[in-house]
Design a protein around this motif. Structure first.
Motif, short mmCIF file in Angstrom:
data_model
loop_
_atom_site.label_atom_id
_atom_site.label_comp_id
_atom_site.label_asym_id
_atom_site.label_seq_id
_atom_site.Cartn_x
_atom_site.Cartn_y
_atom_site.Cartn_z
N MET A 232 -25.61 23.20 -17.78
CA MET A 232 -26.10 23.51 -16.39
C MET A 232 -25.70 22.83 -15.30
SD MET A 232 -30.01 24.33 -17.65
CE MET A 232 -30.58 24.68 -15.99
N TYR A 233 -24.99 21.47 -15.81
CA TYR A 233 -24.71 20.42 -14.62
C TYR A 233 -23.21 20.52 -14.26
CZ TYR A 233 -29.38 18.23 -15.23
OH TYR A 233 -30.65 18.20 -15.16
N ASP A 234 -22.92 20.32 -12.96
CA ASP A 234 -21.57 19.95 -12.69
C ASP A 234 -21.56 18.46 -13.17
OD1 ASP A 234 -22.30 21.38 -9.47
OD2 ASP A 234 -21.39 22.53 -11.41
N MET A 235 -20.24 18.37 -13.59
CA MET A 235 -19.88 16.92 -13.96
C MET A 235 -18.83 16.09 -13.07
SD MET A 235 -21.94 16.43 -16.28
CE MET A 235 -21.17 14.88 -17.41
N GLY A 236 -18.96 14.84 -13.24
CA GLY A 236 -17.86 14.14 -12.56
C GLY A 236 -17.44 13.00 -13.29
N TRP A 237 -16.15 12.34 -12.88
CA TRP A 237 -15.97 11.23 -13.24
C TRP A 237 -15.60 10.39 -11.89
CZ3 TRP A 237 -15.37 9.06 -18.18
CH2 TRP A 237 -15.32 10.10 -19.28
N PHE A 238 -16.09 9.16 -12.16
CA PHE A 238 -15.91 7.90 -11.28
C PHE A 238 -15.34 6.85 -11.84
CE2 PHE A 238 -18.74 9.87 -7.65
CZ PHE A 238 -19.25 10.99 -8.59
N ARG A 239 -14.90 6.06 -10.89
CA ARG A 239 -14.26 4.72 -11.42
C ARG A 239 -14.69 3.61 -10.30
NH1 ARG A 239 -7.69 5.66 -11.00
NH2 ARG A 239 -7.66 5.47 -8.65
N GLN A 240 -14.75 2.33 -10.91
CA GLN A 240 -14.91 1.37 -10.10
C GLN A 240 -14.16 0.04 -10.45
OE1 GLN A 240 -19.12 -0.04 -9.74
NE2 GLN A 240 -18.72 -0.97 -7.54
N ALA A 241 -13.39 -0.38 -9.69
CA ALA A 241 -12.59 -1.66 -10.11
C ALA A 241 -13.32 -2.83 -9.46
CB ALA A 241 -11.26 -1.43 -9.34
N PRO A 242 -12.65 -3.99 -10.22
CA PRO A 242 -13.42 -5.03 -9.81
C PRO A 242 -13.29 -5.49 -8.19
CG PRO A 242 -12.11 -5.50 -11.68
CD PRO A 242 -12.04 -4.12 -11.26
N GLY A 243 -14.52 -5.46 -7.66
CA GLY A 243 -14.61 -5.88 -6.21
C GLY A 243 -14.35 -4.72 -5.30
#
Length: 124
Positions: free
Chosen positions: A31-42
């Motif tokens: 039922m959910y839309d889905m996403g990919w996120f990323r976080q680099a250091p700093g």
């Protein structure tokens, strides 16, 4: 309640490919839309790609367009991120999130659920 678990990260070289997986628990995953996120250091977290609950619509950050592909298999409660031609600047912790497409395509601040992330390191 949906729990999300990412996998597939690792250390690769420039130009290599990786496929990340995010498995969701619970019968409501589809039922959910889905996403990919990323976080680099700093760096701040950024939206990489997202997909609607049906898989009918996808959107990508300009930095990954043409290299990354998001897909999902609702029968397996899984969303994928196929990453090709990886670059050192793709190095980050990658997270999947469940929520609303309109939010996931930007900041994901209203996402309902988050995984704990998987680390992708691309060496030059």
């Amino acid at each position: 309640q949906v729990q999300l678990v990412e996998s597939g990260g690792g250390l690769v070289q420039t130009g290599d490919s990786l496929t990340l997986s995010c498995v969701g628990s619970g019968r409501t995953f589809s039922m959910y839309d889905m996403g990919w996120f990323r976080q680099a250091p700093g760096e701040e977290r950024e939206s990489v790609a997202c997909i609607t609950w049906s898989g009918g619509s996808t959107i990508y950050a300009d930095s990954v367009k043409g290299r990354f592909t998001i897909s999902r298999d609702n029968a397996k409660n899984t969303v994928y991120l196929q990453m090709n031609n990886l670059k050192p600047e793709d190095t980050a912790v990658y997270y999947c999130a469940a929520g609303d497409y309109a939010d996931l395509r930007y900041s994901g601040t209203r996402a309902d659920y988050w995984g704990k992330g998987t680390l992708v390191t691309v060496s030059s």
